[in-house]
Design an enzyme around this catalytic site. Structure first.
Site, PDB file in Angstrom:
ATOM      1  CB  SER A   8       2.445   4.380   2.484  1.00 34.56           C
ATOM      2  OG  SER A   8       1.324   4.456   3.190  1.00 34.56           O
ATOM      3  CG  HIS A  31       2.849   0.396   2.909  1.00 30.71           C
ATOM      4  ND1 HIS A  31       3.394  -0.892   3.538  1.00 30.71           N
ATOM      5  CD2 HIS A  31       2.127   1.024   3.950  1.00 30.71           C
ATOM      6  CE1 HIS A  31       3.115  -0.934   4.882  1.00 30.71           C
ATOM      7  NE2 HIS A  31       2.393   0.357   4.976  1.00 30.71           N
ATOM      8  CG  ASP A  33      -0.944   1.958   5.546  1.00 28.76           C
ATOM      9  OD1 ASP A  33      -0.299   1.035   6.078  1.00 28.76           O
ATOM     10  OD2 ASP A  33      -0.308   2.845   5.173  1.00 28.76           O
ATOM     11  CG  MET A  35      -5.557   1.741   8.974  1.00 31.70           C
ATOM     12  SD  MET A  35      -5.292   3.659   9.408  1.00 31.70           S
ATOM     13  CE  MET A  35      -3.531   3.742   8.700  1.00 31.70           C
ATOM     14  CG  HIS A  64       0.457  -2.252   7.454  1.00 31.32           C
ATOM     15  ND1 HIS A  64       1.253  -1.127   7.881  1.00 31.32           N
ATOM     16  CD2 HIS A  64       0.650  -3.010   8.563  1.00 31.32           C
ATOM     17  CE1 HIS A  64       1.253  -1.289   9.068  1.00 31.32           C
ATOM     18  NE2 HIS A  64       0.935  -2.214   9.717  1.00 31.32           N
ATOM     19  CG  MET A  66      -2.160  -1.159  10.757  1.00 34.27           C
ATOM     20  SD  MET A  66      -1.517   0.471  10.301  1.00 34.27           S
ATOM     21  CE  MET A  66      -1.935   0.453   8.481  1.00 34.27           C
ATOM     22  CG  MET A 135       4.012  -0.593  13.075  1.00 38.34           C
ATOM     23  SD  MET A 135       3.890  -0.002  11.356  1.00 38.34           S
ATOM     24  CE  MET A 135       3.187   1.780  11.739  1.00 38.34           C
ATOM     25  CG  ASP A 173       4.558   1.778   7.818  1.00 39.89           C
ATOM     26  OD1 ASP A 173       4.407   2.891   7.397  1.00 39.89           O
ATOM     27  OD2 ASP A 173       3.562   0.991   7.934  1.00 39.89           O
TER      28      ASP A 173
END
Ligand code: DX5
Ligand code: ZN
Length: 223
Positions: A8, A31, A33, A35, A64, A66, A135, A173
């Protein structure tokens, strides 16, 4: 199941992101992320960073999301270079529509559950996704401790996938390191995200190999 490691980049040095990413080219995925400061209490990276990174590496992009409204951003992240897109079943978008939008663009759809969401919440989608993400921390921040009480959820998902005859990737994760990678794999997870364990290590590529081997040795043994 093949064991795959997905470092990540949330734990990478954003000022030297391309170099950090090149350090983990032995990984199966990268990965990323995303957000929005709304679905989770943090803001990370967006479409332009994915687009720039796409030029810096051939790694498979595991994005990913979020974010509260994933449906709105499937197009932009697909165009930017995502290979697989994970959205949260708890988001405001309709999961069927998000899955269809990801597939329409030729990308792999994946669905994620936060710690308080039961495995059953994603059972209706298992035959249409390539991966489920469990998660093992509350999403939002790197460097948190692995929640061992998520292990039964991983087992339940692996059982359900087998019952349905699906060759489903199950990703974990949050808090994955040399101690917890084998625990998650023993329960049936085969795709492991690791941020601080990989980018905090003196030899990130070596840590990717160690995590993969530890997970391979343990896979399925805890069921
Ligand atoms: C947390 C993110 C994770 C994070 C994991 O919300 O989804 O991908 O980077 O970091 P570690 O491996 O440090 O727990
Ligand atoms: Zn993540």
């Amino acid at each position: 199941m093949d064991i795959k490691i997905s470092p990540s980049i949330l734990s990478a040095d954003f000022a030297r992101l391309a170099q950090d990413v090149q350090q983990v080219k032995n990984a199966e995925m990268l990965h990323i992320d995303v957000m929005d400061g709304h679905f989770v209490p943090n803001i990370s990276i967006g479409v332009p960073v994915v687009k720039s990174l796409r030029k810096a590496t051939d790694l498979f992009f595991d994005v990913h999301l979020m974010i509260s409204d994933p449906l709105k951003y499937i197009g932009p992240f697909s165009d930017a270079g995502a290979d697989l897109i994970t959205f949260h079943v708890e988001s405001d978008s309709d999961p069927d529509e998000v899955i269809a939008a990801i597939r329409e663009r030729g990308k792999i759809p994946a669905v994620s559950v936060k710690p308080k969401t039961p495995a059953e919440a994603v059972f209706p989608y298992l035959d249409r996704v390539g991966m489920v993400l469990v998660m093992t921390v509350e999403p939002g921040f790197g460097g948190q401790s692995f929640m061992a009480d998520m292990l039964p959820k991983i087992k339940a998902l692996r059982c359900k996938a087998e019952e349905l005859g699906l060759h489903l990737d199950i990703q974990v994760d949050g808090g994955i390191d040399r101690e917890t990678a084998p625990q998650a794999a023993a329960a049936g997870a085969n795709v492991l995200v690791a941020g601080s364990a990989v980018f905090g290590a003196p030899d990130p590529a070596g840590m990717v190999d160690l995590l993969r081997q530890a997970a391979r040795d343990a896979y399925g043994s805890g069921r």
